[in-house]
Design a protein around this motif. Structure first.
Motif, short mmCIF file in Angstrom:
data_model
loop_
_atom_site.label_atom_id
_atom_site.label_comp_id
_atom_site.label_asym_id
_atom_site.label_seq_id
_atom_site.Cartn_x
_atom_site.Cartn_y
_atom_site.Cartn_z
N GLU A 54 96.99 -48.93 67.19
CA GLU A 54 96.60 -47.57 66.86
C GLU A 54 97.44 -47.11 65.69
O GLU A 54 98.64 -47.37 65.65
CB GLU A 54 96.88 -46.64 68.06
N CYS B 62 99.26 -44.26 64.15
CA CYS B 62 99.64 -42.87 64.40
C CYS B 62 100.86 -42.51 63.57
O CYS B 62 101.62 -43.39 63.17
CB CYS B 62 99.86 -42.61 65.89
N THR C 58 88.78 -46.07 64.96
CA THR C 58 88.90 -44.67 65.34
C THR C 58 90.21 -44.08 64.84
O THR C 58 90.23 -43.01 64.23
CB THR C 58 88.83 -44.54 66.87
N SER C 59 91.31 -44.79 65.08
CA SER C 59 92.59 -44.22 64.69
C SER C 59 92.72 -44.19 63.17
O SER C 59 93.32 -43.29 62.60
CB SER C 59 93.75 -44.98 65.33
N ASN D 276 90.67 -41.24 62.04
CA ASN D 276 91.28 -39.99 62.48
C ASN D 276 92.36 -39.53 61.53
O ASN D 276 92.71 -38.36 61.46
CB ASN D 276 91.91 -40.17 63.87
N ASN D 277 92.95 -40.50 60.80
CA ASN D 277 94.05 -40.17 59.90
C ASN D 277 93.60 -39.84 58.49
O ASN D 277 94.42 -39.54 57.64
CB ASN D 277 95.04 -41.34 59.86
#
Ligand SMILES: Nc1ncnc2c1ncn2[C@@H]1O[C@H](COP(=O)(O)OP(=O)(O)O)[C@@H](O)[C@H]1O
Ligand SMILES: [Mg+2]
Length: 498
Positions: free
Chosen positions: A246, A248, A324-325, A328-329
């Motif tokens: 992921e 993040c 997805t991650s 998302n960023n």
């Protein structure tokens, strides 16, 4: 039951279609896909209806009648009856299978019609600009005619099948009755037996013709379902790796290393591009239309996978990160922003579905569209129409910017986001973008108007899929290359510096 199945399958197909890569959707016409799904789910409902309610009792009924014939009547009856069932079934199967190809062709033409009508309806403005209503109508009519041609032949074949089945059935009934009459005349059977036989025969004739019709609809439904399942079988070639990590709290350090890419094998678009975008900096991509700027942004979002080289974020190949991650960023304002057929409020909120009213208003303010919205009779509840047609290009773009600001990701990507704005709104949005980018964001802007990117940390000039220059505005002007020429042509000051 059938409603439940239809619901489940529809959702499944929808999810699958959404998960497919951009490539699938760019190659498929929406009208055709939607027809396939409609036919498929409809067919599934009728299939489950047939299978649950009708087949088993009918088969049992036929079996029982045959058993009675064998047990209570001379073997000749069962023999004639058996031969008949064989002929009937063979006939039905052979004719139905022959009709199958025709059915598929009819479906194909049905899809084509739907594709054309949806395409014309979605582009109604262009149709009107060119007053091509007649042209579209004739085109659609000719497709419909082609569809009708095969549909009629197919229906005729269906009618022939029915007639053939009827003939076989009648012939058999006649033969068995003749047999019964002979038995009666010979004195081997009583009048009661005779009546019994005719009753049994009727009991078996009805379910048999029912089964024949059922087989026909079954094959038809299966063909429709099959086409839908073919959509389900389309493989996704942009998938998350096993154990992908992921992304993040990214620092937003993006590196594009020797990337080569082609949408289709026969046309190379990016020919070995390397761009370093350090974290918390702003980088602009400029260059002629078609030079590959938007393509770079699509690769960064991993809408496509690179053919050679790699794209990394904080040193990790983006193919090792979940999609997805990754997405998302990254916040995107695309070249031609498209909105949903909902209110302005809902469209902005799309950036963060759980955002409060205040957050939505704040984002609208940052994108300097709040005044405009508040001036509308319905305010934030104004419906924007399909794809956002009820807003001007600049308004749409600002709603798209607000939507992205609300998402507030660490990496911002603007693809000619302010190109359709007037100078004043462009400046205010540039200010807004600058303010947000200062809060530790990495900003990538694809720009046509160079005046909007002069104070970017780095400007990269692309040409025909290659990086031809890079540096700050000052550096590029002083090097007297392609950027300097572009700048001169836009500011109308000849070749002088500045
Ligand atoms: N989905 C696609 N399939 C095939 N070719 C495409 C596709 N999208 C863009 N192209 C082609 O790739 C080239 C680069 O396009 P793009 O990156 O959008 O250019 P720009 O620098 O103007 O943003 C163009 O010549 C375009 O025709
Ligand atoms: Mg572009």
């Amino acid at each position: 039951m059938t409603v439940g199945i239809k619901q489940l399958i529809s959702l499944d197909v929808f999810n699958h279609l959404l998960s497919l890569p951009v490539e699938f959707h760019t190659d498929q016409a929406t009208g055709g896909v939607s027809r396939k799904v409609t036919r498929g789910t409809g067919a599934l409902s009728s299939l489950s209806f047939f299978l649950t309610g009708n087949i088993l009792p009918t088969v049992i009924e036929i079996g029982l009648v045959i058993a009675i014939f064998i047990k209570f009547f001379p073997p000749i009856f069962a023999a004639v009856f058996g031969v008949f069932v064989l002929v009937y079934v063979t006939f039905t199967v052979v004719v139905t299978n022959r009709r199958q190809k025709l059915l598929l062709e009819t479906n194909k033409r049905d899809d084509k019609g739907s594709e054309q009508s949806i395409d014309a309806l979605m582009n109604y403005e262009t149709v009107k600009y060119f007053t091509n209503e007649d042209f579209e109508s004739k085109r659609y009519q000719s497709t419909l005619e082609k569809w009708a041609d095969t549909a009629i032949v197919s229906n005729k074949k269906g009618a022939n099948l029915n007639m053939g089945q009827g003939l076989i059935l009648t012939a058999d009934l006649t033969a068995l009755l003749a047999l019964a009459v002979r038995e009666y005349l010979n004195g081997a059977a009583t009048l009661g037996d005779f009546v019994l036989i005719t009753t049994y025969l009727n009991r078996v004739a009805i379910p048999l013709s029912f089964l024949g019709a059922l087989y026909r609809s079954l094959k038809q439904s299966l063909a429709n379902v099959d086409e839908m399942f073919k959509l389900m079988e389309v493989e996704n070639d942009v998938v998350d790796k096993e154990g992908a990590s992921e992304l993040c709290c990214t620092k937003g350090h993006i590196q594009i290393k020797n990337v080569e890419f082609a949408y289709k094998k026969d046309r190379q678009i990016l020919k070995g591009i390397s761009i370093d975008i350090p974290s918390h900096t702003s980088v602009a991509l400029v260059g002629a239309s078609g030079s590959g700027k938007s393509t770079v942004s699509k690769l960064l979002l991993r809408l496509y996978d690179v053919d050679q080289g790699m794209v990394t974020i904080d040193g990790t190949d983006i193919r090792d990160i979940t999609q997805t991650s990754l997405r998302n960023n990254i916040g995107v304002v695309a070249q031609d922003s498209i909105l949903f057929n909902e209110s302005i409020f809902k469209n902005i909120q799309y950036g963060k579905p759980d955002a409060t009213k205040e957050e939505v208003y704040e984002a609208a303010k940052l994108a300097s569209i709040n005044e405009l919205i508040e001036g509308l009779p319905q305010g934030y509840d104004t419906e924007v129409g399909e794809r956002g047609v009820k807003l001007s290009g600049g308004e749409k773009q600002r709603v798209a910017i607000a939507r992205m600001l609300l998402k507030n990701p660490p990496i911002l990507l603007f693809d000619e986001a302010t190109a359709s704005l007037d100078t004043k709104s462009e400046q205010s949005i540039q200010e807004a973008i600058k303010t947000i980018s200062k809060g530790g964001k990495t900003t990538i802007a694809i720009a046509h108007r160079l005046s909007t990117i002069v104070d970017f940390d780095k400007i990269v000039v692309l040409d025909k899929g290659k990086v031809i220059e890079e540096g700050t505005h000052e550096e590029l002007l002083n090097s007297c290359g392609a950027y300097q020429k572009l700048w001169a042509s836009q500011s109308g000051v000849g070749t002088a510096n500045g």
